[in-house]
Each structure stands twice: as C-alpha cells, then as structure tokens.
Design an enzyme around this catalytic site. Structure first.
Site, PDB file in Angstrom:
ATOM      1  N   GLU A 111       6.293   6.227  -8.823  1.00  0.00           N
ATOM      2  CA  GLU A 111       7.085   7.446  -8.812  1.00  0.00           C
ATOM      3  C   GLU A 111       7.672   7.631  -7.443  1.00  0.00           C
ATOM      4  O   GLU A 111       6.982   7.441  -6.439  1.00  0.00           O
ATOM      5  CB  GLU A 111       6.190   8.641  -9.133  1.00  0.00           C
ATOM      6  CG  GLU A 111       6.708   9.402 -10.309  1.00  0.00           C
ATOM      7  CD  GLU A 111       5.576  10.033 -11.076  1.00  0.00           C
ATOM      8  OE1 GLU A 111       4.693  10.596 -10.422  1.00  0.00           O
ATOM      9  OE2 GLU A 111       5.590   9.949 -12.307  1.00  0.00           O
ATOM     10  N   TYR A 122      12.942  -1.088  -4.589  1.00  0.00           N
ATOM     11  CA  TYR A 122      12.328  -1.191  -5.910  1.00  0.00           C
ATOM     12  C   TYR A 122      13.249  -1.932  -6.884  1.00  0.00           C
ATOM     13  O   TYR A 122      12.799  -2.769  -7.655  1.00  0.00           O
ATOM     14  CB  TYR A 122      11.983   0.203  -6.445  1.00  0.00           C
ATOM     15  CG  TYR A 122      10.990   0.963  -5.591  1.00  0.00           C
ATOM     16  CD1 TYR A 122       9.937   0.301  -4.967  1.00  0.00           C
ATOM     17  CD2 TYR A 122      11.108   2.336  -5.384  1.00  0.00           C
ATOM     18  CE1 TYR A 122       9.032   0.980  -4.168  1.00  0.00           C
ATOM     19  CE2 TYR A 122      10.200   3.027  -4.584  1.00  0.00           C
ATOM     20  CZ  TYR A 122       9.177   2.341  -3.986  1.00  0.00           C
ATOM     21  OH  TYR A 122       8.282   3.009  -3.201  1.00  0.00           O
TER      22      TYR A 122
HETATM   23  C1  LIG Z   1       9.913   1.942   1.622  1.00  0.00           C
HETATM   24  C2  LIG Z   1       9.289   1.107   2.741  1.00  0.00           C
HETATM   25  C3  LIG Z   1       7.825   0.845   2.436  1.00  0.00           C
HETATM   26  C4  LIG Z   1      10.044  -0.237   2.833  1.00  0.00           C
HETATM   27  O1  LIG Z   1       9.383  -1.058   3.811  1.00  0.00           O
HETATM   28  P1  LIG Z   1      10.128  -2.302   4.503  1.00  0.00           P
HETATM   29  O2  LIG Z   1       9.093  -3.135   5.172  1.00  0.00           O
HETATM   30  O3  LIG Z   1      11.264  -1.828   5.328  1.00  0.00           O
HETATM   31  O4  LIG Z   1      10.687  -3.069   3.229  1.00  0.00           O
HETATM   32  P2  LIG Z   1      11.498  -4.443   3.199  1.00  0.00           P
HETATM   33  O5  LIG Z   1      11.804  -4.910   4.607  1.00  0.00           O
HETATM   34  O6  LIG Z   1      10.797  -5.374   2.289  1.00  0.00           O
HETATM   35  O7  LIG Z   1      12.814  -4.010   2.468  1.00  0.00           O
HETATM   36  C5  LIG Z   1      13.728  -3.141   3.104  1.00  0.00           C
HETATM   37  C6  LIG Z   1      14.704  -2.683   2.052  1.00  0.00           C
HETATM   38  O8  LIG Z   1      14.300  -1.406   1.560  1.00  0.00           O
HETATM   39  C7  LIG Z   1      15.410  -0.520   1.432  1.00  0.00           C
HETATM   40  N1  LIG Z   1      15.041   0.641   2.231  1.00  0.00           N
HETATM   41  C8  LIG Z   1      13.821   1.209   2.196  1.00  0.00           C
HETATM   42  N2  LIG Z   1      13.773   2.286   2.989  1.00  0.00           N
HETATM   43  C9  LIG Z   1      14.973   2.394   3.558  1.00  0.00           C
HETATM   44  C10 LIG Z   1      15.541   3.313   4.487  1.00  0.00           C
HETATM   45  N3  LIG Z   1      14.843   4.347   4.997  1.00  0.00           N
HETATM   46  N4  LIG Z   1      16.803   3.152   4.856  1.00  0.00           N
HETATM   47  C11 LIG Z   1      17.523   2.113   4.368  1.00  0.00           C
HETATM   48  N5  LIG Z   1      17.032   1.227   3.489  1.00  0.00           N
HETATM   49  C12 LIG Z   1      15.777   1.357   3.086  1.00  0.00           C
HETATM   50  C13 LIG Z   1      16.607  -1.304   1.823  1.00  0.00           C
HETATM   51  O9  LIG Z   1      17.196  -1.763   0.619  1.00  0.00           O
HETATM   52  C14 LIG Z   1      16.074  -2.490   2.610  1.00  0.00           C
HETATM   53  O10 LIG Z   1      16.767  -3.645   2.334  1.00  0.00           O
HETATM   54  P3  LIG Z   1      17.547  -4.423   3.530  1.00  0.00           P
HETATM   55  O11 LIG Z   1      16.520  -4.740   4.586  1.00  0.00           O
HETATM   56  O12 LIG Z   1      18.113  -5.608   2.840  1.00  0.00           O
HETATM   57  O13 LIG Z   1      18.569  -3.432   3.999  1.00  0.00           O
HETATM   58  C15 LIG Z   1       9.459   1.836   4.114  1.00  0.00           C
HETATM   59  O14 LIG Z   1      10.826   2.157   4.292  1.00  0.00           O
HETATM   60  C16 LIG Z   1       8.630   3.108   4.240  1.00  0.00           C
HETATM   61  O15 LIG Z   1       7.459   3.065   4.616  1.00  0.00           O
HETATM   62  N6  LIG Z   1       9.247   4.274   3.956  1.00  0.00           N
HETATM   63  C17 LIG Z   1       8.558   5.560   4.130  1.00  0.00           C
HETATM   64  C18 LIG Z   1       7.492   5.757   3.088  1.00  0.00           C
HETATM   65  C19 LIG Z   1       8.108   5.809   1.701  1.00  0.00           C
HETATM   66  O16 LIG Z   1       9.079   6.498   1.456  1.00  0.00           O
HETATM   67  N7  LIG Z   1       7.497   5.058   0.759  1.00  0.00           N
HETATM   68  C20 LIG Z   1       7.990   4.984  -0.604  1.00  0.00           C
HETATM   69  C21 LIG Z   1       7.504   6.107  -1.446  1.00  0.00           C
HETATM   70  S1  LIG Z   1       5.755   6.017  -1.732  1.00  0.00           S
END
Ligand SMILES: CC(C)(COP(=O)(O)OP(=O)(O)OC[C@H]1O[C@@H](n2cnc3c(N)ncnc32)[C@H](O)[C@@H]1OP(=O)(O)O)[C@@H](O)C(=O)NCCC(=O)NCCS
Length: 157
Positions: A111, A122
């Site tokens: 979610e 996702y």
């Molecule tokens: C979501 C999260 C875990 C992704 O972690 P990550 O290590 O950056 O993930 P990845 O490197 O595998 O992938 C990054 C991709 O996620 C997307 N993305 C996720 N968060 C983003 C953000 N704040 N801004 C832009 N793109 C984002 C993009 O598509 C990106 O792709 P790209 O690198 O090709 O541009 C991290 O952004 C996070 O901790 N966010 C805060 C907590 C959160 O909202 N968690 C999800 C709900 S539980």
C-alpha cells in the site's frame, strides 16, 4: 523476534527515510509489535548493496514483510536518502519477492500514499494498482491522502 541491534538499525533508517509530513513512518513500538508476530520478517541491505550485511552500522535500507496464508504484504520499504537511486530499493523488492516465493506465496501486495514517487519503482518491478483506500494516511499537514494498493503475482517455476 529480532535482536535489539536489528531494531536499532531499522529505526535509524526509518527516522532518516520518511518525511514526517506524510505520517507513513512507524514508531519503535509499532515495529516491535509487528516483529513479535510469527509471519512478519525483514530484509536488510547495506550501503554496498549486500543483502545480509554483517555490520549493522552500515544498514542503508530495509523491507518489512508479513505473510498471511499464501499472500505476502510488503509493509514498509525504505532507503536512507544518501543511498537512493543506486538500485538498493529495487534489490530489497526483488529479495522480498524471492523469499515470498520460497514461502509458497502466490501474490505480493503493498500500500502506498497515492502521491509517493515510489510508484515508479513499484511499476518497474511488476506491481500494478488494484485498489484504493480513501483518506488512509493522515499527515502532519492536516491533509488526508489516499492509499493505493499494488499487487504483483508470483510465478512458481
Ligand atoms: C522508495 C525508496 C525505498 C526507493 O529506494 P531507492 O534505493 O532509491 O530505489 P532504487 O534505486 O532501486 O530505485 C529508484 C527509483 O525509484 C523511483 N523513486 C523512488 N522514490 C523517488 C523519489 N523520491 N523521487 C524520484 N524517484 C523516486 C524512481 O523511479 C527511481 O528510478 P531511477 O533511479 O531510474 O530514477 C526510497 O525512495 C525511500 O526510502 N523513500 C522514502 C520511504 C518511502 O516512501 N517508502 C515507500 C512507501 S513504504
């Protein structure tokens, strides 16, 4: 039950990763409450992308998961801001799916706040929206935000 240093490591990432405006982060007691349940588990990743890191000071991200019968729920996923966009979040998702498959799950759900940019991540990992919960998250800014439910089917070979 997870050991103290694991809880501490997860909470350090939790506090760094979630913007308090949105009300998505869990408190320590919520985390402890989840981890005492038998079908709740976690995946950790360190700054170098190692999934079973030995050094808990270098944990950069975590995923928290709960299984109910043959359905897995990705309860939370987070990566520290300075370690993002290097594929760590994607690795956590893929490990979560692999371990769910090993446990015999046929689907994995999550979610997400409907304006969270994590939706792109996702989608890239095969999740598709299947439902909406109106006004599910209440943020510190007084706004309520919808939750979107995403699902990925797990194929067993
Ligand atoms: C979501 C999260 C875990 C992704 O972690 P990550 O290590 O950056 O993930 P990845 O490197 O595998 O992938 C990054 C991709 O996620 C997307 N993305 C996720 N968060 C983003 C953000 N704040 N801004 C832009 N793109 C984002 C993009 O598509 C990106 O792709 P790209 O690198 O090709 O541009 C991290 O952004 C996070 O901790 N966010 C805060 C907590 C959160 O909202 N968690 C999800 C709900 S539980």
């Amino acid at each position: 039950m997870a050991e103290q240093h694991v809880i501490d490591a997860i909470m350090r990432v939790m506090e760094a990763a979630f913007d308090p405006v949105y009300g998505e982060a869990w408190t320590r007691s919520q985390l402890l409450g989840a981890l005492v349940l038998p079908d709740t588990r976690y995946v950790l990743i360190d700054e170098d992308g190692n999934l079973v890191p030995g050094n808990f000071d270098r944990i950069a991200g975590f995923a928290l998961l709960r299984r109910v019968l043959d359905e897995e729920e990705l309860l939370l996923i987070a990566v520290r801001p300075e370690s993002r966009a290097r594929g760590l979040g994607g690795r956590l998702i893929e490990r979560a799916v692999e371990t769910a498959a090993d446990l015999g799950c046929s689907k994995i759900f999550l979610e997400m706040r409907d304006d969270n940019p994590a939706r792109h991540l996702y989608h890239a990992h095969g999740f598709r929206p299947v439902g909406i919960r109106r006004d599910y998250y209440s943020g510190r800014d007084g706004k309520r935000r919808n939750a979107i439910t995403f699902m990925r089917a797990i194929n067993h070979l």
